[in-house]
Design a protein around this motif. Structure first.
Motif, mmCIF file in Angstrom:
data_model
loop_
_atom_site.group_PDB
_atom_site.id
_atom_site.type_symbol
_atom_site.label_atom_id
_atom_site.label_comp_id
_atom_site.label_asym_id
_atom_site.label_seq_id
_atom_site.Cartn_x
_atom_site.Cartn_y
_atom_site.Cartn_z
ATOM 1 N N UNK A 402 26.363 34.200 44.946
ATOM 2 C CA UNK A 402 25.445 33.457 44.620
ATOM 3 C C UNK A 402 23.917 33.834 44.894
ATOM 4 N N UNK A 403 23.413 34.594 45.940
ATOM 5 C CA UNK A 403 22.383 35.064 46.241
ATOM 6 C C UNK A 403 21.959 36.087 44.955
ATOM 7 N N UNK A 404 22.914 36.806 44.672
ATOM 8 C CA UNK A 404 22.393 38.031 43.967
ATOM 9 C C UNK A 404 21.961 37.103 42.271
ATOM 10 N N UNK A 405 23.213 36.443 42.180
ATOM 11 C CA UNK A 405 22.713 36.131 40.851
ATOM 12 C C UNK A 405 22.190 35.047 39.932
ATOM 13 N N UNK A 406 21.851 34.195 41.541
ATOM 14 C CA UNK A 406 20.400 33.211 41.033
ATOM 15 C C UNK A 406 19.508 33.981 40.862
ATOM 16 N N UNK A 407 18.913 35.455 41.841
ATOM 17 C CA UNK A 407 17.469 35.579 41.960
ATOM 18 C C UNK A 407 17.801 36.649 41.678
ATOM 19 N N UNK A 408 18.452 37.910 40.120
ATOM 20 C CA UNK A 408 18.241 38.365 40.410
ATOM 21 C C UNK A 408 17.430 38.323 38.740
ATOM 22 N N UNK A 409 18.113 37.239 37.958
ATOM 23 C CA UNK A 409 18.105 36.712 36.356
ATOM 24 C C UNK A 409 15.763 36.497 36.762
ATOM 25 N N UNK A 410 15.598 35.888 37.932
ATOM 26 C CA UNK A 410 14.273 35.459 37.753
ATOM 27 C C UNK A 410 13.355 36.592 38.409
ATOM 28 N N UNK A 411 14.092 37.510 39.301
ATOM 29 C CA UNK A 411 13.267 38.813 39.953
ATOM 30 C C UNK A 411 12.739 40.058 39.265
ATOM 31 N N UNK A 412 13.954 40.148 37.686
ATOM 32 C CA UNK A 412 13.956 41.528 37.261
ATOM 33 C C UNK A 412 12.790 41.319 36.305
ATOM 34 N N UNK A 413 12.491 40.441 35.453
ATOM 35 C CA UNK A 413 10.554 40.386 34.867
ATOM 36 C C UNK A 413 9.232 41.194 35.575
ATOM 37 N N UNK A 414 9.154 40.749 37.134
ATOM 38 C CA UNK A 414 8.211 40.866 38.030
ATOM 39 C C UNK A 414 8.282 42.493 38.245
ATOM 40 N N UNK A 415 9.729 42.717 38.589
ATOM 41 C CA UNK A 415 10.098 43.774 39.140
ATOM 42 C C UNK A 415 9.497 45.138 37.859
ATOM 43 N N UNK A 416 9.911 44.464 37.129
ATOM 44 C CA UNK A 416 9.414 45.592 34.946
ATOM 45 C C UNK A 416 7.635 45.381 35.913
ATOM 46 N N UNK A 417 6.913 44.702 35.868
ATOM 47 C CA UNK A 417 5.676 45.241 35.726
ATOM 48 C C UNK A 417 5.409 45.326 37.075
ATOM 49 N N UNK A 418 6.008 45.785 38.467
ATOM 50 C CA UNK A 418 5.561 46.201 39.269
ATOM 51 C C UNK A 418 6.096 47.859 39.451
ATOM 52 N N UNK A 419 6.310 47.989 39.006
ATOM 53 C CA UNK A 419 7.833 49.347 38.272
ATOM 54 C C UNK A 419 7.920 49.343 39.558
ATOM 55 N N UNK A 420 9.047 48.535 39.959
ATOM 56 C CA UNK A 420 10.679 48.526 40.443
ATOM 57 C C UNK A 420 11.123 49.269 39.725
ATOM 58 N N UNK A 421 12.074 50.190 40.064
ATOM 59 C CA UNK A 421 13.405 50.848 39.550
ATOM 60 C C UNK A 421 14.271 49.864 39.566
ATOM 61 N N UNK A 422 14.753 49.656 38.193
ATOM 62 C CA UNK A 422 16.342 48.461 38.608
ATOM 63 C C UNK A 422 17.723 48.345 39.265
ATOM 64 N N UNK A 423 17.444 49.928 39.025
ATOM 65 C CA UNK A 423 19.106 50.743 39.172
ATOM 66 C C UNK A 423 18.498 50.376 41.427
ATOM 67 N N UNK A 424 16.942 51.223 41.168
ATOM 68 C CA UNK A 424 17.127 51.107 43.026
ATOM 69 C C UNK A 424 16.665 49.861 43.216
ATOM 70 N N UNK A 425 16.566 48.611 42.823
ATOM 71 C CA UNK A 425 16.530 47.445 43.056
ATOM 72 C C UNK A 425 18.129 46.852 43.441
ATOM 73 N N UNK A 426 18.958 47.801 42.433
ATOM 74 C CA UNK A 426 20.144 47.296 42.511
ATOM 75 C C UNK A 426 21.016 47.436 44.342
ATOM 76 N N UNK A 427 19.697 49.157 44.801
ATOM 77 C CA UNK A 427 20.692 48.577 46.140
ATOM 78 C C UNK A 427 20.402 48.622 46.856
ATOM 79 N N UNK A 428 18.634 47.787 47.078
ATOM 80 C CA UNK A 428 17.978 47.261 47.672
ATOM 81 C C UNK A 428 18.256 45.275 48.205
#
Length: 504
Positions: A402-428
């Motif tokens: 549930x934590x993953x499903x709720x937060x990922x849609x919110x965080x992905x646009x923010x991570x993109x602006x900070x240059x965080x690779x989405x595949x790396x973030x998946x492991x994180x």
């Protein structure tokens, strides 16, 4: 979590926020009042937020009310997928009107569940279910114990290595922990291990399950983040192996510094080379299947979907061979039924997550969050360190998926602006979700293990309290956090295998 696991937890009183019926009868005043409170408060929140969405408020306010409603629905134990979908549907309706909502609902369920990238999911689920019923899991633990039992704390080290092996064939945290607890804890207690080290080694091994391929969490994340499944699965392999090695080092260090924790050196297992080789004969189908899965993904010989099909077929053949004299047909039938049941639950979760994501986008909350992060001036490292704290707190109150499903849609646009690779973030996020299942006060995996070790055949007459389990958790938690720190410092090390995975 499966219904069987939920039943186990409820039977053993593992949910601290909802007292058992027996407790309510014994203490009618306090416990009944508490149970009533846990129903009235969420009910009031659901009613209040539902009404508030239709008042003359901004879309952002509707978004906040929707999130509060979602949490309240989770508090009353509504299925997570429904808890995300209901406020999502109501929120889109309140902001855009019913015609737009009807259009979204008419397409979203099919478009997201019928995604080609997710066709690997039922294959991996079937693969894990079949191998879990093949009987090969006990042989994996025996082999690990015979090969590394001579080390200080060898039984606990073997438990961690067996956990990695089980993770690679099941991808289930609870399945791995259940098998290791029943097989490993009695052996360690019999050898004189400290009860907290015995339990801690099982919990540490359980955290590997969703890092090492095939990982259901990785596939689900790839579907939500819309990244390639193959590279995402491969990205978790090296961190998973490193985490296993770190846990083994911690166990060996404890055994060296405090020999009494492992039976004063009397727990070392000696095995002849003939016995070791014989143990490999019993388990060779499992590593062979994993070589096909990982090798096929890495070389690009198979697509992710094809490798899932190959894995499921291999697991079917292994189960039929291993159980050929022990009702193989029944084992296969049970595995298929469990696969269908699990996929139904996962499909509901995915639909709910996408409805919630659409609602948050329409409300403007995601855009506002990006603006807030930009205004704070947080860099990549600072933001990720903040997320570690946020996830540790969320993990105390929310289920990991549930934590993953709720937060990922919110965080992905923010991570993109900070240059965080989405595949790396998946492991994180998978590592943080694995921590979530052991951290109190919810820590579902900790309660599962505690419930299992109450069985006299497991604890051998040793009293193992919930406090003992949480003390072992306190020793485990720093290990994945150190790994995350290394991942933040050296992100390319995580992405190396994924970036070198050949395209099919």
């Amino acid at each position: 979590m499966s219904s069987a696991e939920t039943d186990l937890l409820e039977r053993d009183g593992a949910f601290p926020i909802q007292p058992s019926a027996r407790g309510a009868k014994s203490h009618p005043d306090g416990t009944s009042r508490s149970r009533l409170l846990w129903r009235v408060i969420p009910g009031a929140l659901i009613l209040g937020t539902g009404i508030g969405m239709w008042l003359d408020v901004t879309p952002q306010t509707v978004g906040v009310l929707g999130l509060v409603m979602m949490l309240a629905l989770m508090m009353i134990k509504l299925p997570v997928g429904v808890a995300m979908a209901v406020p999502g549907i109501l929120g889109v309706w309140a902001i855009l009107g019913w015609r737009s909502t009807e259009g979204v609902l008419s397409r979203m369920a099919f478009d997201n569940v019928a995604s080609w990238s997710l066709t690997v999911l039922p294959m991996f689920v079937m693969m894990g279910m079949l191998l879990a019923r093949s009987g090969i899991t006990e042989n994996l633990y025996t082999a690990a114990r015979q090969w590394v039992g001579w080390l200080p704390g060898g039984l606990a080290v073997g438990t961690n290595i067996a956990g990695a092996g089980l993770a690679s064939i099941s991808g289930s945290t609870f399945g791995t922990a259940y098998a290791l607890t029943r097989a490993g804890v009695p052996e360690m207690l019999k050898a004189g291990y400290d009860r907290r080290l015995a339990v801690g080694s099982v919990l540490a091994a359980g955290t590997l399950a969703h890092l090492i391929p095939p990982s259901l969490f990785m596939v689900i994340y790839a579907g939500i983040a819309e990244v390639p499944v193959g590279p995402q699965l491969m990205a978790g392999l090296v961190p998973g192996i490193v985490l296993m090695g770190m846990c083994c080092v911690v166990v060996i260090a404890i055994a060296v510094v405090r020999p009494s924790a492992v039976g004063s050196g009397q727990a070392k297992i000696t095995a002849t080379w003939a016995e070791r080789l014989q143990s490999l004969v019993k388990i060779w189908p499992a590593p062979a299947l994993m070589l096909v899965v990982v090798g096929g993904l890495f070389t690009g010989f198979f697509t992710a979907t094809e490798v899932g099909a190959v894995g499921a077929l291999g697991a079917l053949l292994i189960t039929l061979w291993v159980r050929r004299k022990d009702n193989a047909g029944k084992a296969v039938r049970e595995a298929l039924i469990s696969t269908v049941s699990t996929m139904g639950a996962l499909a509901l979760l995915l639909v709910g997550a996408h409805v919630l994501s659409r609602f948050l986008s329409v409300s403007g909350l995601i855009t506002d969050l990006v603006d807030v992060v930009a205004a704070l001036g947080l860099g990549r490292v600072e933001f990720l360190l903040l997320l570690i704290v946020v996830y540790l707190v969320l993990g105390m109150f929310m289920d990991s998926l549930a934590m993953m499903l709720v937060t990922v849609p919110i965080l992905l646009p923010v991570l993109e602006t900070l240059g965080v690779d989405p595949i790396w973030f998946g492991v994180f996020i998978v590592i943080m979700c694995e921590l979530a299942v052991i951290t109190p006060p919810v820590g579902i995996l900790a309660f599962v293990v505690h419930a299992i070790v109450q069985d006299k055949e497991v604890n051998l007459g040793t009293r193992i309290t919930l406090g003992d389990v949480f003390k072992s958790v306190a020793v485990i938690v720093p290990v994945p956090l150190i790994l995350i720190g290394l991942m933040i410092a050296f992100p390319d090390a995580v992405l190396w295998l994924a970036s070198n995975t050949a395209a099919p």
